[in-house]
Write a protein that holds these residues in place. Sequence first.
Motif, mmCIF file in Angstrom:
data_model
loop_
_atom_site.group_PDB
_atom_site.id
_atom_site.type_symbol
_atom_site.label_atom_id
_atom_site.label_comp_id
_atom_site.label_asym_id
_atom_site.label_seq_id
_atom_site.Cartn_x
_atom_site.Cartn_y
_atom_site.Cartn_z
ATOM 1 N N ASP A 143 73.370 36.457 22.011
ATOM 2 C CA ASP A 143 74.198 37.280 23.033
ATOM 3 C C ASP A 143 73.162 38.241 23.852
ATOM 4 N N LEU A 144 73.741 38.474 25.114
ATOM 5 C CA LEU A 144 73.137 39.267 25.896
ATOM 6 C C LEU A 144 73.719 40.471 26.228
ATOM 7 N N TYR A 145 73.202 41.799 26.367
ATOM 8 C CA TYR A 145 73.847 43.072 26.879
ATOM 9 C C TYR A 145 72.817 43.684 28.117
ATOM 10 N N ASN A 155 77.394 57.375 37.325
ATOM 11 C CA ASN A 155 78.115 55.823 37.052
ATOM 12 C C ASN A 155 77.516 55.423 35.926
ATOM 13 N N ILE A 156 78.318 54.541 35.293
ATOM 14 C CA ILE A 156 77.468 54.012 34.247
ATOM 15 C C ILE A 156 78.369 52.429 34.113
ATOM 16 N N MET A 157 77.352 51.392 33.906
ATOM 17 C CA MET A 157 77.963 49.961 33.954
ATOM 18 C C MET A 157 77.233 49.375 32.857
ATOM 19 N N THR A 158 78.054 48.529 31.887
ATOM 20 C CA THR A 158 77.787 47.928 30.792
ATOM 21 C C THR A 158 78.167 46.559 30.682
ATOM 22 N N GLY A 159 77.674 45.441 30.287
ATOM 23 C CA GLY A 159 77.950 44.293 29.877
ATOM 24 C C GLY A 159 77.496 43.366 28.581
ATOM 25 N N TYR A 160 78.129 42.661 28.247
ATOM 26 C CA TYR A 160 77.877 41.979 27.146
ATOM 27 C C TYR A 160 78.447 40.552 27.204
ATOM 28 N N LEU A 161 77.335 39.617 27.077
ATOM 29 C CA LEU A 161 77.716 38.035 27.298
ATOM 30 C C LEU A 161 77.726 37.361 25.802
ATOM 31 N N PHE A 162 78.676 36.917 25.525
ATOM 32 C CA PHE A 162 78.815 36.066 24.259
ATOM 33 C C PHE A 162 78.232 34.637 24.794
ATOM 34 N N SER A 163 76.887 34.412 24.517
ATOM 35 C CA SER A 163 76.339 33.384 25.123
ATOM 36 C C SER A 163 76.973 32.031 24.857
#
Length: 160
Positions: free
Chosen positions: A148-150, A125-133
């Motif tokens: 921004d966070l990832y 399993n792979i999970m990734t996220g990117y937050l445009f702050s």
Amino acid sequence: LILTGMYASGDDDPNDSDLDNFSSVDVDISGNYSVIYFEPLTDDNMLSDAPYFWDKGFQNYRLKLEYITKFLSRKLKLALAGGYLGTAEDVKWTNWDGEKREDDYIGTEIDGYLSYELYKGLTFNIMTGYLFSGDVMDMYSEEDDADDLYRFTCNVRFKF
């Protein structure tokens, strides 16, 4: 196609005697709401067991597209999601220049998921996220402009 939403009430005045925000002892939150804040892939290392942002509550609205196929005679699941993250009540802070600020927009998050069944009961399993702050995240920045966070995480899980 999945549309999800979550709302946890917040306290509009932490200085009065009324506690208006939602509080919980233990509510496990899944990545169906946010990979950045509620990463569920590594079960014993959850970033938060609380579905709220301090005493200001939390609101999240997101759209997720899932796709499941047989690839090399095994199950491959792919998903992509995007959504809005905010607080139920305005967060108030004073920036590094002494200006008073308030806002409720945490940011916009884009997430990606991949799950591949290697053998019966064994998945990768792979999970990734990117937050445009958004503006709420600016309170953590000396320049009053948060980066921004990832987040990227993966595991191999055997269920028996």
